[in-house]
Design a protein around this motif. Sequence first.
Motif, PDB file in Angstrom:
ATOM      1  N   ALA A 145       0.828  -1.211   0.000  1.00  0.00           N
ATOM      2  CA  ALA A 145       0.000   0.000   0.000  1.00  0.00           C
ATOM      3  C   ALA A 145       0.858   1.256   0.000  1.00  0.00           C
ATOM      4  CB  ALA A 145      -0.919  -0.010   1.230  1.00  0.00           C
ATOM      5  N   ALA A 146       1.964   1.239   0.742  1.00  0.00           N
ATOM      6  CA  ALA A 146       2.855   2.402   0.798  1.00  0.00           C
ATOM      7  C   ALA A 146       3.461   2.702  -0.564  1.00  0.00           C
ATOM      8  CB  ALA A 146       3.962   2.158   1.826  1.00  0.00           C
ATOM      9  N   ARG A 147       3.641   1.664  -1.398  1.00  0.00           N
ATOM     10  CA  ARG A 147       4.250   1.856  -2.710  1.00  0.00           C
ATOM     11  C   ARG A 147       3.260   2.331  -3.763  1.00  0.00           C
ATOM     12  NH1 ARG A 147       6.578  -3.713  -3.926  1.00  0.00           N
ATOM     13  NH2 ARG A 147       5.954  -4.393  -1.855  1.00  0.00           N
ATOM     14  N   VAL A 148       1.980   1.945  -3.632  1.00  0.00           N
ATOM     15  CA  VAL A 148       1.032   2.177  -4.736  1.00  0.00           C
ATOM     16  C   VAL A 148       0.035   3.310  -4.482  1.00  0.00           C
ATOM     17  CG1 VAL A 148       1.199  -0.249  -5.379  1.00  0.00           C
ATOM     18  CG2 VAL A 148      -0.666   0.495  -3.886  1.00  0.00           C
ATOM     19  N   LEU A 149      -0.079   3.808  -3.241  1.00  0.00           N
ATOM     20  CA  LEU A 149      -1.140   4.780  -2.950  1.00  0.00           C
ATOM     21  C   LEU A 149      -0.828   6.189  -3.454  1.00  0.00           C
ATOM     22  CD1 LEU A 149      -2.346   3.764   0.645  1.00  0.00           C
ATOM     23  CD2 LEU A 149      -3.485   3.401  -1.558  1.00  0.00           C
ATOM     24  N   ALA A 150       0.448   6.556  -3.563  1.00  0.00           N
ATOM     25  CA  ALA A 150       0.798   7.913  -3.988  1.00  0.00           C
ATOM     26  C   ALA A 150       1.994   7.885  -4.932  1.00  0.00           C
ATOM     27  CB  ALA A 150       1.105   8.793  -2.769  1.00  0.00           C
ATOM     28  N   PRO A 151       1.889   7.158  -6.064  1.00  0.00           N
ATOM     29  CA  PRO A 151       3.033   7.072  -6.973  1.00  0.00           C
ATOM     30  C   PRO A 151       3.359   8.429  -7.582  1.00  0.00           C
ATOM     31  CG  PRO A 151       1.031   6.212  -8.010  1.00  0.00           C
ATOM     32  CD  PRO A 151       0.692   6.510  -6.585  1.00  0.00           C
ATOM     33  N   PRO A 152       4.618   8.724  -7.915  1.00  0.00           N
ATOM     34  CA  PRO A 152       5.791   7.842  -7.813  1.00  0.00           C
ATOM     35  C   PRO A 152       6.437   7.859  -6.427  1.00  0.00           C
ATOM     36  CG  PRO A 152       6.444   9.882  -8.815  1.00  0.00           C
ATOM     37  CD  PRO A 152       4.967  10.005  -8.568  1.00  0.00           C
ATOM     38  N   GLN A 153       5.872   8.631  -5.479  1.00  0.00           N
ATOM     39  CA  GLN A 153       6.462   8.660  -4.141  1.00  0.00           C
ATOM     40  C   GLN A 153       5.948   7.503  -3.289  1.00  0.00           C
ATOM     41  OE1 GLN A 153       5.491  12.561  -2.638  1.00  0.00           O
ATOM     42  NE2 GLN A 153       7.357  13.439  -3.483  1.00  0.00           N
ATOM     43  N   GLU A 154       6.711   7.198  -2.245  1.00  0.00           N
ATOM     44  CA  GLU A 154       6.292   6.175  -1.295  1.00  0.00           C
ATOM     45  C   GLU A 154       5.823   6.834  -0.003  1.00  0.00           C
ATOM     46  OE1 GLU A 154       9.207   3.260  -0.516  1.00  0.00           O
ATOM     47  OE2 GLU A 154       9.512   2.715  -2.625  1.00  0.00           O
ATOM     48  N   ILE A 155       4.753   6.308   0.554  1.00  0.00           N
ATOM     49  CA  ILE A 155       4.250   6.807   1.835  1.00  0.00           C
ATOM     50  C   ILE A 155       5.007   6.102   2.951  1.00  0.00           C
ATOM     51  CG2 ILE A 155       2.216   7.023   3.309  1.00  0.00           C
ATOM     52  CD1 ILE A 155       0.504   6.832   0.828  1.00  0.00           C
ATOM     53  N   PRO A 156       5.488   6.831   3.980  1.00  0.00           N
ATOM     54  CA  PRO A 156       6.140   6.147   5.111  1.00  0.00           C
ATOM     55  C   PRO A 156       5.227   5.087   5.720  1.00  0.00           C
ATOM     56  CG  PRO A 156       6.489   8.514   5.245  1.00  0.00           C
ATOM     57  CD  PRO A 156       5.504   8.281   4.128  1.00  0.00           C
TER      58      PRO A 156
END
Length: 351
Positions: free
Chosen positions: A312-323
């Motif tokens: 979820a951390a990788r796909v929820l706000a691409p291209p950034q990663e959520i902590p």
Amino acid sequence: MTGAATEVARRVPTGPLLVVAGAALLVSLPVATVWGTTTLDLGVVVDVWRARLGGAPLASSADTIVWNIRAPRVVLAALVGAALAVAGTVVQTLVRNPLADPYLLGVSAGASVGATAVLTLGVLSVLGTWALTAGAMTGAVLAAVVVFGVTLAQGGLTPLRLVLTGTVLASAFSATASYLVFRSDEPQVAQGVLFWLLGSLARAAWDQLLLPAVALVLAVVVLVAVRGWLDGLLAGADVARALGVPVRRLRVVLFVLQALLVGVTVAVAGGIGFVGLVVPHLARMLVGPLHGRVLPVAAVLGALFLVWVDVAARVLAPPQEIPLGVVTGIVGAPVFLLLLGRRRYRFGGES
């Protein structure tokens, strides 16, 4: 049928639960490598895993992405999730407090001081890519020694003294880390420290897996061996002594094990909240309070939970990663409130 008997009847059998959760974890590991900066076809990912596990790696870019970048990340997520869940179970039993989590006793705050010193002052830069891990681990060890020493000097390793000492020293360590960030003139450094404090697996590599794996196996073996003593301690120190449990020595062992698990996990992944708080309660709700059942169930559920939190951390706000700490907080808060609202759930003999 009495309320207690009904509660026992509603528990999930431990063996089938472990088989189902373990199978789900084994399937999740390769499936979780599908997602990242670019989404790969599931068939391609399966081919890469099959070739690697068969000893004949494919000569393709997909092999590099899946096996060298994403695979160590999902395996590290499983190890860290399991370690945090086990550490949370240990801390809640040690201090007999359902609100306790692995970061209560100040070890993670000490690790944050070490990591922040590396990021802001360049301490241990001679170690290269291992500098951040070494700094966090050093800070965690020193914090554990200080908390342990101060608690002993105050009269003994009791739950109340541990909680108060750990909480106060954690505040002091956090303030020290904040001061180091405040002194830094580079805003990028502050952003890096904040991202690390909230947890991240972006730096995962195969050579980082040995340390958390060894720590987790060692802790689980010791804890399963003393599972009967843990049940007695959770019922209260007087009850435990009446059952022949060496309470003082057991508390020392539990403190050392939780410090080991927290120090290692924070060193490789930063501070990831809620896993160690919520997962042990979920395991107790499913299989009851006995540690022979809770420990393996919590470990597997913690591993499974963090693997999918990382996705979820990788796909929820691409291209950034959520902590990771942000995602676990969003998911963990409503889950924990749901647990608190269940009348039948009891901890340490109290509902």
